[in-house]
Design an enzyme around this catalytic site. Structure first.
Site, PDB file in Angstrom:
ATOM      1  N   TRP A  19       0.817  -1.218   0.000  1.00  0.00           N
ATOM      2  CA  TRP A  19       0.000   0.000   0.000  1.00  0.00           C
ATOM      3  C   TRP A  19       0.844   1.259   0.000  1.00  0.00           C
ATOM      4  CZ3 TRP A  19      -3.782  -1.561  -2.207  1.00  0.00           C
ATOM      5  CH2 TRP A  19      -4.528  -2.670  -1.821  1.00  0.00           C
ATOM      6  N   GLY A  55     -12.271  -7.824  16.174  1.00  0.00           N
ATOM      7  CA  GLY A  55     -13.362  -8.738  15.892  1.00  0.00           C
ATOM      8  C   GLY A  55     -13.121  -9.539  14.629  1.00  0.00           C
ATOM      9  N   HIS A  68     -11.207 -11.292  -2.586  1.00  0.00           N
ATOM     10  CA  HIS A  68     -10.524 -12.289  -3.426  1.00  0.00           C
ATOM     11  C   HIS A  68     -10.037 -13.500  -2.628  1.00  0.00           C
ATOM     12  CE1 HIS A  68      -6.028 -10.822  -3.157  1.00  0.00           C
ATOM     13  NE2 HIS A  68      -6.579 -10.958  -1.963  1.00  0.00           N
ATOM     14  N   ASP A  69     -10.089 -13.407  -1.295  1.00  0.00           N
ATOM     15  CA  ASP A  69      -9.679 -14.535  -0.445  1.00  0.00           C
ATOM     16  C   ASP A  69     -10.780 -15.585  -0.281  1.00  0.00           C
ATOM     17  OD1 ASP A  69      -7.123 -13.497   0.145  1.00  0.00           O
ATOM     18  OD2 ASP A  69      -7.917 -12.288   1.779  1.00  0.00           O
TER      19      ASP A  69
END
Length: 327
Positions: A146, A217, A237-238
């Site tokens: 990123w 969480g 995409h996972d």
């Protein structure tokens, strides 16, 4: 041919860092001595790096002298703000081990953590986070991605109307940092697993970064708080379509009216003819996760099924693209 392994090995041994710190070209003997490695091995590694344009070589009366190229200084040294060192190490030590079993993944249609690491394939992120060291490596690797791609996807649409943002699966916070930098009136809450949040607070996000907060969480199990915008960067995409629909439905329910969700993914062409990088990423999803790369139409269909009515797609021309769904 294992071109990447040459780069991975030079990164791991510290070749590029050494040459940056030296401030001058060095001989293979000098580099080998400082790295504590064999002269014959280092010389061959340096020549291979020069062949791959990762190093430049100058012939002198005393012999060959090696220095970094501009690309190596920017992306392969640890100290660079755009360093990709950590993602290189993650690929070298984890991804490539799974790819050894690509034929098995194709035959079976599932990830290969069991063969590569002796870990159950049923929980991909349990496998990715199988140790504190591995989790830290993965998070640092995602942050490095990123640092060079984040601004492109966040600027694909004008997100300034959204001031209350949740980054679902935001990990080490690099995308959140880019977001508050680009949109200074926004606050971003990173929603991730408790152990990920703990590492992010300890290693990556300073307490002085007041515009970035955390929420612990599991967004598949726990509730998702109300917000104006949700960012899902390299999340869908996972997972398979059913899990994606489940997650997006929860996001839609939590989203404020007029709000939206930003998907950051590498988009396939509609006929799936490319880009080749995305096709290869989809193969990687096969060996490592439960998911796949998708076309813009496939993501739009998932968003539509969750209730998002206005859907826009922006291709950035870079590695990752953006899809915005509005409620």
């Amino acid at each position: 041919f294992p071109y990447p392994q040459v780069m991975f090995t030079a990164c791991e041994l510290g070749v590029f860092d050494l040459l940056l710190e030296s401030g001058k070209p060095l001989s293979s003997d000098a580099i080998a001595a400082r790295l504590g490695a064999s002269t014959i091995g280092v010389e061959r590694l340096l020549d291979a790096c020069a062949g791959l344009k990762l190093l430049a070589v100058e012939m002198t009366q005393e012999g060959a002298l090696y220095r970094n190229t501009e690309i190596s200084n920017i992306y392969l040294t640890k100290s660079s703000p755009k360093s990709q060192y950590h993602i290189m190490m993650y690929y070298s030590n984890t991804v490539y081990l799974c790819w050894q079993y690509l034929a098995d993944a194709v035959r079976e249609g599932r990830n290969q953590y069991e063969r590569a690491f002796g870990i159950s394939p049923k929980d991909p992120f349990g496998a990715m986070y199988r140790s504190d060291e591995e989790m830290l490596k993965f998070m640092a690797g995602q942050n490095s991605v990123w640092s060079i791609c984040g601004r492109d996807v966040l600027a694909a649409f004008d997100l300034s109307p959204f001031t209350q943002i949740y980054d679902l699966g935001g990990g080490g916070g690099a995308l959140a940092r880019e977001c508050v930098s680009l949109y200074p009136n926004s606050t971003v809450t990173i929603y991730d697993l408790p152990k990920v949040v703990q590492v992010a607070k300890e290693q990556f996000v300073s307490p002085e970064e007041h515009q970035i907060a955390f929420h612990e969480g599991d967004f598949f199990i726990d509730s998702i708080p109300e917000a104006e915008l949700y960012i899902l960067s390299k999340i869908l995409h996972d997972w398979d379509d059913d899990k994606c629909k489940k997650l997006l439905a929860k996001v839609y329910k939590a989203c404020k009216p007029g709000g939206g969700v930003l998907l950051v993914e590498s988009l396939l062409n509609e006929d799936k003819s490319g880009p080749v990088e995305t096709q290869l990423y989809s193969m990687n999803m096969l060996v490592q996760t439960e998911g796949k790369e998708r076309t813009a139409a496939e993501y739009s269909k998932l968003l539509d099924a969750a209730g998002f009515a206005v859907i826009q797609v922006k291709r950035t021309g870079k590695l990752y693209d953006a899809v915005l769904g509005r409620k």
